[in-house]
Enzyme design. Structure first.
Site, short mmCIF file in Angstrom:
data_model
loop_
_atom_site.label_atom_id
_atom_site.label_comp_id
_atom_site.label_asym_id
_atom_site.label_seq_id
_atom_site.Cartn_x
_atom_site.Cartn_y
_atom_site.Cartn_z
N HIS A 21 -0.37 -9.59 10.84
CA HIS A 21 -0.54 -8.87 11.11
C HIS A 21 -0.31 -8.93 12.35
O HIS A 21 -0.29 -7.97 12.79
CB HIS A 21 -2.17 -8.21 10.62
CG HIS A 21 -2.52 -8.01 8.98
ND1 HIS A 21 -3.65 -8.87 8.62
CD2 HIS A 21 -1.61 -7.26 8.90
CE1 HIS A 21 -3.52 -8.01 7.25
NE2 HIS A 21 -2.53 -6.89 6.92
N LYS A 45 -9.04 -0.78 -2.29
CA LYS A 45 -9.52 -2.42 -2.63
C LYS A 45 -10.88 -1.98 -1.92
O LYS A 45 -11.50 -1.67 -1.06
CB LYS A 45 -9.02 -2.93 -1.70
CG LYS A 45 -7.26 -2.91 -2.09
CD LYS A 45 -6.66 -3.80 -0.71
CE LYS A 45 -5.01 -3.75 -0.55
NZ LYS A 45 -4.97 -4.10 1.06
N ARG A 94 7.35 -7.55 4.42
CA ARG A 94 7.16 -8.58 4.26
C ARG A 94 8.07 -8.97 2.65
O ARG A 94 9.71 -9.64 3.47
CB ARG A 94 5.79 -9.71 4.07
CG ARG A 94 5.18 -9.41 4.89
CD ARG A 94 3.06 -9.74 4.49
NE ARG A 94 3.21 -8.91 3.30
CZ ARG A 94 2.42 -8.40 2.07
NH1 ARG A 94 1.67 -9.53 2.10
NH2 ARG A 94 2.70 -7.64 1.92
N SER A 132 -3.24 -11.11 3.08
CA SER A 132 -5.45 -11.86 3.41
C SER A 132 -5.85 -12.24 2.22
O SER A 132 -6.66 -13.11 2.01
CB SER A 132 -6.01 -10.00 3.57
OG SER A 132 -5.55 -9.70 4.46
N1 COA Z 1 1.90 -9.69 7.67
C1 COA Z 1 0.76 -10.16 6.33
N2 COA Z 1 -0.11 -9.26 5.78
C2 COA Z 1 0.44 -8.72 5.31
C3 COA Z 1 1.71 -8.20 6.22
C4 COA Z 1 2.00 -8.96 7.14
N3 COA Z 1 2.62 -7.76 8.14
N4 COA Z 1 1.53 -6.77 5.67
C5 COA Z 1 0.86 -5.89 5.57
N5 COA Z 1 0.22 -7.25 5.01
C6 COA Z 1 -0.70 -7.42 3.68
C7 COA Z 1 -1.78 -7.46 3.70
O1 COA Z 1 -3.04 -8.45 4.00
C8 COA Z 1 -2.70 -7.01 2.38
O2 COA Z 1 -2.96 -8.06 1.31
P1 COA Z 1 -4.07 -7.60 0.34
O3 COA Z 1 -2.82 -6.49 -0.63
O4 COA Z 1 -4.13 -9.20 -0.65
O5 COA Z 1 -5.18 -8.06 1.05
C9 COA Z 1 -1.82 -6.32 1.93
O6 COA Z 1 -1.02 -6.29 2.53
C10 COA Z 1 -1.63 -4.47 2.36
O7 COA Z 1 -2.45 -4.27 3.25
P2 COA Z 1 -2.61 -3.78 4.94
O8 COA Z 1 -1.33 -3.78 5.44
O9 COA Z 1 -3.72 -3.85 4.90
O10 COA Z 1 -2.10 -2.35 4.03
P3 COA Z 1 -3.43 -1.69 2.88
O11 COA Z 1 -2.47 -1.48 1.74
O12 COA Z 1 -4.66 -2.42 2.40
O13 COA Z 1 -3.91 -0.18 3.28
C11 COA Z 1 -3.79 1.99 4.42
C12 COA Z 1 -3.47 1.09 3.32
C13 COA Z 1 -4.46 1.80 4.83
C14 COA Z 1 -2.65 1.96 5.41
C15 COA Z 1 -3.98 3.11 3.06
O14 COA Z 1 -4.18 3.43 1.94
C16 COA Z 1 -4.03 4.48 4.31
O15 COA Z 1 -3.96 5.06 4.49
N6 COA Z 1 -5.27 4.82 3.11
C17 COA Z 1 -5.42 6.44 4.07
C18 COA Z 1 -6.31 7.15 3.08
C19 COA Z 1 -4.32 8.12 2.86
O16 COA Z 1 -3.93 9.22 4.15
N7 COA Z 1 -4.01 8.30 1.98
C20 COA Z 1 -2.48 8.35 1.98
C21 COA Z 1 -1.52 7.26 1.89
S1 COA Z 1 0.04 8.01 1.35
#
Ligand code: COA
Length: 163
Positions: A21, A45, A94, A132
């Site tokens: 990140h 999650k 990624r 993560s």
């Molecule tokens: N390096 C390392 N890890 C990365 C990464 C990077 N560059 N990019 C993503 N990841 C990993 C994260 O660690 C995470 O791993 P995990 O699943 O093991 O925890 C995973 O990829 C994705 O996590 P993250 O990037 O934190 O995004 P998310 O998918 O958890 O978050 C939101 C998604 C919060 C942005 C999305 O759910 C959201 O917008 N929610 C609000 C409600 C909404 O508007 N919904 C409609 C959306 S269309």
């Protein structure tokens, strides 16, 4: 003529923030005037770290960056983007496996709010396999993670693995 302020948001669960990140944050902050990292209050999650802890860890990591702020958001991402007057959503890519989920999310967000553009930044190769959950699993099973996370996160993981 003054140039408009270019503001982007980088949303995620960040449970916890990893070096992957941070790599994306450092790339994005060079492209925009300001970057707001949005720690999601209500993720799909169930999280290991509380919202307060996830924000505190992210603030610690972003403290050296002058044009990066850390906030929480609740509800729809596009509503928060509008509130912040951000025109870009940053997401890290990624591997190919990220693509389908990210593609779906970017299209859904665009349908909800046509003025927003999702920008995908490609991660550094050595961060390509970090997530993560992987970091938490290794830490909880007693493996080394100091090369995958910043020192404050390493400390937080030590605390939960010894709890
Ligand atoms: N390096 C390392 N890890 C990365 C990464 C990077 N560059 N990019 C993503 N990841 C990993 C994260 O660690 C995470 O791993 P995990 O699943 O093991 O925890 C995973 O990829 C994705 O996590 P993250 O990037 O934190 O995004 P998310 O998918 O958890 O978050 C939101 C998604 C919060 C942005 C999305 O759910 C959201 O917008 N929610 C609000 C409600 C909404 O508007 N919904 C409609 C959306 S269309």
């Amino acid at each position: 003529m003054t140039t408009p302020h270019r503001c982007a948001i980088y949303p995620g669960t960040f449970d916890p923030v990893t070096n992957g990140h941070i790599d994306i944050i450092e790339r994005a902050m060079r492209l925009y005037d300001s970057l707001i990292v949005g720690v999601s209050a209500h993720s799909r999650k169930s999280t290991t770290f509380s919202l307060e802890k996830r924000v505190a860890l992210m603030r610690d990591v972003c403290a050296p960056y002058a044009n990066v702020q850390v906030e929480t958001f609740d509800g729809l991402l596009v509503h928060w983007a509008q509130e912040k007057q951000a025109q870009w959503i940053i997401r890290g890519l990624r591997a190919l496996s990220d693509f389908e989920y990210e593609f779906q999310m970017a299209l859904a967000n665009r349908k909800l709010y046509g003025n927003i553009e999702t920008v995908f930044l490609m991660t550094r190769e050595d961060c390509a396999c970090i997530s993560s959950s992987l970091v938490k699993e290794i830490a909880l099973l007693g493996g080394p993670v100091e090369h995958l996370v910043p020192p404050s996160v390493h400390q937080a993981l030590r605390e939960i693995s010894h709890a």
